[in-house]
Design a protein around this motif. Structure first.
Motif, PDB file in Angstrom:
ATOM      1  N   SER A 159     -30.593  14.285  25.235  1.00  0.00           N
ATOM      2  CA  SER A 159     -31.703  15.087  24.709  1.00  0.00           C
ATOM      3  C   SER A 159     -31.241  16.534  24.479  1.00  0.00           C
ATOM      4  O   SER A 159     -31.640  17.184  23.511  1.00  0.00           O
ATOM      5  CB  SER A 159     -32.899  14.970  25.643  1.00  0.00           C
ATOM      6  N   THR A 202     -31.309  18.182  20.665  1.00  0.00           N
ATOM      7  CA  THR A 202     -32.117  19.386  20.442  1.00  0.00           C
ATOM      8  C   THR A 202     -31.237  20.652  20.364  1.00  0.00           C
ATOM      9  O   THR A 202     -31.731  21.764  20.469  1.00  0.00           O
ATOM     10  CB  THR A 202     -33.174  19.571  21.564  1.00  0.00           C
ATOM     11  N   GLU A 203     -29.957  20.440  20.189  1.00  0.00           N
ATOM     12  CA  GLU A 203     -28.961  21.508  19.963  1.00  0.00           C
ATOM     13  C   GLU A 203     -28.784  22.452  21.155  1.00  0.00           C
ATOM     14  O   GLU A 203     -28.243  23.539  21.008  1.00  0.00           O
ATOM     15  CB  GLU A 203     -29.318  22.317  18.697  1.00  0.00           C
ATOM     16  N   GLN A 204     -29.251  22.029  22.355  1.00  0.00           N
ATOM     17  CA  GLN A 204     -29.077  22.895  23.532  1.00  0.00           C
ATOM     18  C   GLN A 204     -27.603  23.007  23.927  1.00  0.00           C
ATOM     19  O   GLN A 204     -27.164  24.051  24.403  1.00  0.00           O
ATOM     20  CB  GLN A 204     -29.890  22.354  24.711  1.00  0.00           C
ATOM     21  N   ASP A 239     -25.076  22.813  21.769  1.00  0.00           N
ATOM     22  CA  ASP A 239     -24.499  23.734  20.769  1.00  0.00           C
ATOM     23  C   ASP A 239     -24.868  25.178  21.116  1.00  0.00           C
ATOM     24  O   ASP A 239     -24.064  26.093  20.947  1.00  0.00           O
ATOM     25  CB  ASP A 239     -25.030  23.404  19.363  1.00  0.00           C
ATOM     26  N   ALA A 240     -26.111  25.365  21.592  1.00  0.00           N
ATOM     27  CA  ALA A 240     -26.563  26.719  21.944  1.00  0.00           C
ATOM     28  C   ALA A 240     -25.712  27.294  23.068  1.00  0.00           C
ATOM     29  O   ALA A 240     -25.406  28.486  23.076  1.00  0.00           O
ATOM     30  CB  ALA A 240     -28.038  26.692  22.352  1.00  0.00           C
ATOM     31  N   MET A 241     -25.324  26.441  24.024  1.00  0.00           N
ATOM     32  CA  MET A 241     -24.445  26.913  25.100  1.00  0.00           C
ATOM     33  C   MET A 241     -23.095  27.312  24.526  1.00  0.00           C
ATOM     34  O   MET A 241     -22.540  28.357  24.857  1.00  0.00           O
ATOM     35  CB  MET A 241     -24.225  25.800  26.131  1.00  0.00           C
TER      36      MET A 241
END
Lengths: 264, 257
Positions: A126, A130-132, A134-136
């Motif tokens: 998940s 939800t690109e979390q 990638d965000a990290m």
């Protein structure tokens, strides 16, 4: 056609077989990366402890119930066969061999594969869709170390502890049944139980527990970390984590038992 | 329209991309992209869904590797950097994801503090708290500090996403569809926020969008993308003062609706 555009690769054998070998290769790469990142600074102690709490403490109720019932039921099922030969006094010994050598690691690992493995697979998947993750990465945080290494370490540390706990609770379940039927005391039950348990049994069970814990961590993290196909991929990652973990746990069980028996 | 004149340094390119190609299997997404962004400039990449706009900024942020071409960001070739250098560069490049990409398990305050603490190990708790407050005030959401991402609206999530990026004080901002899925009033608020970030934090930006209002309000330069190539570039008026069917279709759809 534009000369800079790369053409898609043709499969060597077939798409499915190529994919299978590619997955094995990628998994080995994944494992090598876990070891490489695990010893690099900063060591994520706080996150490992937090994950140990998630894996261990939160599985405790289920493990307690399952371990206790396993010991109790196994004793109840074994009694009629042994009583035919007037050998009910062997029950503690039989149960301890079964629980410590096989049932405790196997039952714990299968429960954790279902509960913890699916949880890790779904959570990471998940975060991926939800690109979390990638965000990290774009925040200059190493998501592999923070998410994967910590979870694999947590399962590898917690599951052996849970296995020891399951063994203890399973033996208590067995003691309850034997005490009610044969009025055996607590001390004599455990004296009898550990008569036929050797150091190698503890070592084998310990090795199994570590291997199972590592397997659950690696498989579920790999499935979650590489999830695709949006929300559908989350369910798929959770499901595949459980199925592959369980399959590998059984294979590893057979393999380790063979080695242990050849040493014995 | 902007209420201020941005300070653009036309002699300094912060992003310089030349002849960029990227494919996924047989899907050729980018086909020879050339673009540069000057210091202090907001460049809007406009195009329909599936034209490769998001892939372009993911390559700039080093999340995807190009097949060929050069991607120079702040004087460094992104695809040639090792992990340590890439991490250093990423501290200067902020990426705002389409849906905010906030960490579900953390509060708003923790979401903001997380990248800061990770990248500045010796920072004190009080300093973190102060910086979180500053960026939350900058995006107008100081009261949400203890809320979970699931309690926020779509617009608020995007604002917090921008705040989380700003806390690392980046030189470049990459916005992926900042107004997608929002009502017109919230869209205007986000557009104003993008301009405010440019004015207050002196950032250079690439804004990926298919929303012409966003392009008009935030872009100093507009490039229009079609099938992995740039087909038109210039100021908003230069781009849309045309008889080109694609551009007219885009304009009519956005504004006549």
């Amino acid at each position: 056609m534009d000369s800079n555009i790369e053409q898609p690769e043709k499969p060597v054998i077939s798409k499915g077989i190529d994919g299978f070998f590619k997955d094995i290769y990628n998994t080995f790469q994944f494992i090598i990366r876990i070891f490489a990142e695990a010893f690099k600074r900063p060591i994520e102690i706080r996150e490992v402890i937090r994950q140990c709490f998630q894996v261990g403490y939160k599985s405790l109720a289920l493990i307690t119930m399952t371990g206790f019932i396993t010991g109790l039921v196994f004793t109840k099922q074994s009694r009629p066969s042994l009583s035919e030969f007037g050998a009910t006094s062997w029950l503690p010994s039989l149960i301890s061999i079964a629980v410590i050598r096989a049932l405790a690691p196997l039952v714990t690992a299968l429960i954790c594969a279902g509960k913890v493995g699916s949880g890790i697979g779904a959570e990471l998947a998940s975060m991926r869709v939800t690109e979390q993750i990638d965000a990290m990465e774009v925040s200059a945080i190493n998501p592999f170390k923070f998410l994967v290494v910590t979870r694999v370490m947590a399962t590898t540390i917690s599951i052996p502890i849970l296995v020891a706990y399951t063994g203890l609770v399973g033996m208590l379940g067995s003691f309850l049944d034997i005490h009610l039927n044969e009025q055996t005391s607590f001390i004599s039950f455990f004296q009898e139980a550990f008569k036929n348990i050797y150091f190698l049994d503890f070592i084998t069970t310990g090795v199994k527990a570590v291997v199972f814990g590592f397997t659950i961590g690696v498989v579920s993290c790999y499935q979650g970390y590489h999830a695709t196909q949006g929300t559908q991929g989350v369910g798929k990652a959770a499901n595949t984590s459980v199925v592959i973990s369980m399959f590998l746990i059984f294979l590893e069980e057979v393999f380790i038992v063979q080695i242990a028996n050849s040493i014995r | 329209m902007k209420s201020f004149t941005p300070e653009i340094n036309m002699n300094e390119k912060v992003i310089d991309i030349h002849d960029l190609y990227k494919s996924f299997g047989s899907n050729h997404v980018l086909r020879g992209i050339d673009i540069n962004v000057h210091k202090g400039e907001n460049v809007v990449v406009l195009g329909r869904s599936g034209t490769g706009k998001s892939v372009l900024i993911k390559i700039i942020a080093g999340l995807l590797a190009p097949d060929s071409g050069s991607v120079n960001v702040l004087g460094q070739e992104v695809d040639k950097l090792d992990n340590v250098a890439l991490r250093e560069l990423r501290l200067k490049v902020g990426f705002c994801f389409q849906n905010g990409a906030l960490y579900d398990s953390m509060t708003v305050g923790e979401n903001l503090a997380f990248p800061l603490k990770r990248n500045t190990p010796h920072i004190t708790h009080a300093q973190v708290k102060r910086m979180v407050t500053v960026v939350l005030e900058a995006v107008g959401l100081a009261k949400t500090v203890d809320q979970m991402p699931s309690e926020l609206s779509g617009g608020q999530r995007k604002r917090i996403g921008i705040a989380r990026t700003l806390i690392l004080r980046p030189d470049i901002m990459l916005y992926d569809e900042p107004t997608a899925g929002l009502d017109p009033i919230t869209c205007t608020e986000i557009n104003n926020l993008i301009n405010e970030v440019q004015r207050r934090f002196h950032t250079s930006s690439i804004i990926i969008t298919h929303d012409l209002t966003c392009a008009k309000d935030t872009g100093d330069k507009i490039v229009v993308m079609k099938e992995g190539k740039f087909v038109k570039r210039g100021t908003f008026d230069e781009v849309f003062n045309t008889q080109d069917d694609l551009i007219k279709e885009f304009y009519d759809y956005n504004f006549i609706q």
